[in-house]
Design a protein around this motif. Structure first.
Motif, PDB file in Angstrom:
ATOM      1  N   GLY A 359      -9.834  -3.300   1.589  1.00  0.00           N
ATOM      2  CA  GLY A 359     -10.539  -2.129   2.092  1.00  0.00           C
ATOM      3  C   GLY A 359     -10.503  -2.031   3.593  1.00  0.00           C
ATOM      4  N   MET A 360      -9.673  -2.859   4.215  1.00  0.00           N
ATOM      5  CA  MET A 360      -9.559  -2.906   5.671  1.00  0.00           C
ATOM      6  C   MET A 360      -8.091  -2.977   6.035  1.00  0.00           C
ATOM      7  N   GLY A 361      -7.688  -2.286   7.109  1.00  0.00           N
ATOM      8  CA  GLY A 361      -6.310  -2.324   7.569  1.00  0.00           C
ATOM      9  C   GLY A 361      -6.096  -3.436   8.588  1.00  0.00           C
ATOM     10  N   HIS A 362      -6.172  -3.104   9.862  1.00  0.00           N
ATOM     11  CA  HIS A 362      -6.003  -4.058  10.968  1.00  0.00           C
ATOM     12  C   HIS A 362      -7.126  -5.083  10.917  1.00  0.00           C
ATOM     13  N   SER A 363      -6.780  -6.348  10.766  1.00  0.00           N
ATOM     14  CA  SER A 363      -7.805  -7.358  10.502  1.00  0.00           C
ATOM     15  C   SER A 363      -8.690  -7.644  11.705  1.00  0.00           C
ATOM     16  N   ASP A 364      -8.196  -7.425  12.925  1.00  0.00           N
ATOM     17  CA  ASP A 364      -9.031  -7.697  14.096  1.00  0.00           C
ATOM     18  C   ASP A 364      -9.930  -6.512  14.409  1.00  0.00           C
ATOM     19  N   ASN A 365      -9.374  -5.325  14.469  1.00  0.00           N
ATOM     20  CA  ASN A 365     -10.157  -4.156  14.879  1.00  0.00           C
ATOM     21  C   ASN A 365     -10.754  -3.382  13.705  1.00  0.00           C
ATOM     22  N   HIS A 366     -10.553  -3.868  12.481  1.00  0.00           N
ATOM     23  CA  HIS A 366     -11.217  -3.322  11.292  1.00  0.00           C
ATOM     24  C   HIS A 366     -10.920  -1.840  11.072  1.00  0.00           C
ATOM     25  N   THR A 367      -9.689  -1.424  11.246  1.00  0.00           N
ATOM     26  CA  THR A 367      -9.367  -0.028  10.988  1.00  0.00           C
ATOM     27  C   THR A 367      -9.518   0.295   9.503  1.00  0.00           C
ATOM     28  N   ALA A 368      -9.899   1.544   9.250  1.00  0.00           N
ATOM     29  CA  ALA A 368     -10.025   2.012   7.869  1.00  0.00           C
ATOM     30  C   ALA A 368      -8.891   2.972   7.532  1.00  0.00           C
ATOM     31  N   GLN A 369      -7.725   2.747   8.114  1.00  0.00           N
ATOM     32  CA  GLN A 369      -6.543   3.546   7.810  1.00  0.00           C
ATOM     33  C   GLN A 369      -5.346   2.616   7.694  1.00  0.00           C
ATOM     34  N   ARG A 370      -4.279   3.113   7.060  1.00  0.00           N
ATOM     35  CA  ARG A 370      -3.123   2.303   6.669  1.00  0.00           C
ATOM     36  C   ARG A 370      -3.591   1.031   5.953  1.00  0.00           C
ATOM     37  N   LEU A 371      -4.488   1.236   4.995  1.00  0.00           N
ATOM     38  CA  LEU A 371      -4.983   0.119   4.197  1.00  0.00           C
ATOM     39  C   LEU A 371      -3.839  -0.443   3.356  1.00  0.00           C
ATOM     40  N   PRO A 372      -3.777  -1.761   3.187  1.00  0.00           N
ATOM     41  CA  PRO A 372      -2.768  -2.338   2.287  1.00  0.00           C
ATOM     42  C   PRO A 372      -3.137  -2.044   0.833  1.00  0.00           C
ATOM     43  N   VAL A 373      -2.345  -1.210   0.160  1.00  0.00           N
ATOM     44  CA  VAL A 373      -2.628  -0.823  -1.220  1.00  0.00           C
ATOM     45  C   VAL A 373      -1.317  -0.808  -2.001  1.00  0.00           C
ATOM     46  N   VAL A 374      -1.288  -1.550  -3.110  1.00  0.00           N
ATOM     47  CA  VAL A 374      -0.113  -1.603  -3.982  1.00  0.00           C
ATOM     48  C   VAL A 374      -0.574  -1.460  -5.428  1.00  0.00           C
ATOM     49  N   LEU A 375       0.124  -0.632  -6.188  1.00  0.00           N
ATOM     50  CA  LEU A 375      -0.075  -0.556  -7.632  1.00  0.00           C
ATOM     51  C   LEU A 375       1.100  -1.233  -8.323  1.00  0.00           C
ATOM     52  N   ALA A 376       0.822  -1.971  -9.377  1.00  0.00           N
ATOM     53  CA  ALA A 376       1.873  -2.627 -10.159  1.00  0.00           C
ATOM     54  C   ALA A 376       1.685  -2.284 -11.625  1.00  0.00           C
ATOM     55  N   GLY A 377       2.803  -2.227 -12.364  1.00  0.00           N
ATOM     56  CA  GLY A 377       2.763  -1.907 -13.785  1.00  0.00           C
ATOM     57  C   GLY A 377       3.005  -0.435 -14.044  1.00  0.00           C
TER      58      GLY A 377
END
Length: 534
Positions: A359-377
């Motif tokens: 639920g977090m993008g950039h780990s230092d500045n805690h951005t809420a955009q370009r979140l790492p999201v992958v669907l499988a299956g």
């Protein structure tokens, strides 16, 4: 095998106080054809795997890729071999920034302010349970983070309340495949589950065809291997006085966390394969995780390392990436398991939707955009995988959740802030990212520089605190700023986008370096995204 001999889907092997569920067999399909046709269709399962503390964007983000023509990033390499079974989503999340506890709420609730309704996994669980014995499982790797309790939960009930989590694969195995005993001391006396149902198992194998026989052999082997792994982790009641089963406290030191997580993933795969449940959420750690990955040779807390800008050293960034790669390897481990099990006329993964991310993008500045999201299956054929979807604009995470609800047949007009489902998941049209044309240039006046160009982070891990502004027709402008500018100017939010920046310069090793920001404007987006927009 007798042509007339058939069994129900919800058939158990029985013996000595044990009820053992089975994976799908052809014998069950024969029964479905002669009676209830609905039971011949494989159920679609939902599984979510949460990665804590965001990512290091240059190592995660895909740059320059298109829907059907992309190269997976360095952090994605542990699961790159599954490319054709993946949907990689980009530009997911609102503008702005997030606290750790907001990031966990966002992951399955769409937005941190969606705090009075069920998370998407629980809405799906309520709809798809059918005759599965367990409505859902909520699992974790780490204990409660009491300073911010919300960091420890991603699943929420219909009132927005936190769903209790389980962390011990031994107890989950017992819950699914063994009758719980009131006395934990009895665990050591219990014989193997397979031994206890051996008579029923042998009878079934005699009547099964060749293909069903292979499936049963694979299932029994997986079950035995999982039992052996759990036994090697040591007895549950070590160091505890005799107590009621529901008062057991998990030992503080299992063999190591890697073995614990692998064992949990084994149990998860078996639970889905046997249709013991159709919905599972699993946290690889709390948001704000304070775990120390000593089994990887790392001596500092994950949370401390995730702030790689303010706590920069090459050793720290290497340790952070080693932890992130371990998270990616666990995703790979799960997918390997789900692909290895035959389910109806395909693989178990074909009849699953696995949501992996943070639920977090950039780990230092805690951005809420370009979140790492992958669907499988493939979601029972409802997802078209092998693609990279980078949307033209930031997408509310609730739009993804609304699409998942639609995929599982849950009728809902809106979810969180989203009114429309996320397009493109089934192969349909979506508005793909394409950078708008812009002019890039540099103007210098004494020790002040104004530059217009695309901002990026350095790809060199020795320069994790360094930014560059790319300008056409000349070398990129190097920027080395302190944490004050990095944080107050929301620099991480603008990475990958065109900006106009003014700042002070110094000479260093024969080059002009920007070292202080006096003005920053986004050419096409928000110049001041705020602190809690996501």
């Amino acid at each position: 095998m007798s042509r007339n001999w058939k069994i129900e889907r919800r058939t158990f092997l029985r013996g000595a106080g044990a009820l053992l569920p089975l994976p799908f067999l052809n014998l069950m399909e024969a029964n479905a054809r002669s009676g209830d046709l609905r039971s011949s269709d494989p159920p679609t399962r939902f599984m979510t795997l949460f990665k804590p503390n965001g990512v290091h964007p240059p190592s995660w983000n895909i740059n320059g890729g298109k829907e059907n023509d992309f190269r997976m990033s360095p952090l994605m390499q542990p699961f790159a071999k599954h490319k054709e079974d993946l949907l990689i989503l980009d530009n997911m999340g609102d503008f702005g920034f997030s606290s750790h506890s907001n990031s966990t709420r966002r992951f399955l609730c769409g937005h941190h302010q969606n705090s009075r309704s069920a998370s998407v996994d629980q809405l799906i669980a309520e709809h798809v349970q059918g005759d599965a014995p367990h409505r859902s499982l909520e699992l974790t790797t780490e204990g409660l983070f009491v300073n911010q309790i919300g960091c420890s939960y991603i699943s929420y009930d219909k009132n927005g309340g936190m769903m209790p989590r389980d962390s011990d694969p031994q107890l989950i195995f017992d819950k699914l495949f063994r009758n719980p005993l009131s006395d934990p001391g009895k665990r050591a006396e219990m014989t193997s589950l397979l031994d206890r149902v051996s008579s029923d198992a042998k009878a079934l194998e005699r009547k099964a065809g060749v293909e069903d026989g292979d499936t049963l052999d694979e299932y029994f082997t997986a079950l035995r291997e999982t039992e052996l792994k759990l036994e090697k982790m040591g007895p549950l009641d070590q160091g505890l006085e005799s107590s009621k089963f529901d008062r057991l406290v998990r030992p503080l030191a299992p063999s190591n966390m890697d073995e614990q997580v692998n064992a949990m993933l084994d149990v998860i795969a078996m639970a889905l394969w046997t249709d013991s449940t159709r919905c599972i959420s699993y946290m690889l750690g709390n948001s704000n995780s304070r775990m120390i990955f000593d089994f990887l040779g790392i001596k500092k807390q994950h949370h401390y390392l995730s702030h790689f800008f303010r706590n920069f050293s090459r050793e720290n960034i290497d340790s952070l990436l080693k932890i992130s790669l371990w998270h990616m390897e666990k995703f790979d481990y799960l997918l390997n398991k789900l692909k290895s099990y035959k389910d109806h006329n395909g693989r178990l993964l074909d009849h699953c939707v696995v949501l992996y991310g943070s639920g977090m993008g950039h780990s230092d500045n805690h951005t809420a955009q370009r979140l790492p999201v992958v669907l499988a299956g493939q979601g029972g054929g409802k997802l078209k995988t092998g693609r990279y979807l980078r949307y033209s604009k930031n997408q509310e995470l609730g739009r993804l959740h609304l699409s998942l609800l639609e995929l599982f047949g849950v009728e809902q007009e809106s979810y969180a802030n989203a009114k429309q489902p996320l397009p493109g998941l089934n192969g349909g049209k979506f508005d793909e990212f394409s950078e708008r044309p812009f002019e890039s240039w540099v103007k210098v006046n004494s020790d002040t520089m104004t530059v217009q160009g695309r901002l990026r982070m350095s790809d060199n891990l020795d320069e994790a605190k360094v930014f560059y502004i790319d300008v056409a027709g000349r070398d990129s402008i190097r920027m080395e700023i302190g944490f004050g500018d990095f944080h107050s100017r929301n620099v991480a939010y603008h990475v990958g986008t065109p900006i106009k920046l003014t700042g002070k310069t110094v000479e260093k090793d024969g080059s002009t370096i920007l070292n202080k920001i006096t003005g920053l404007e986004s050419l096409f987006g928000r110049s001041n995204p705020g602190k809690a927009g996501g």
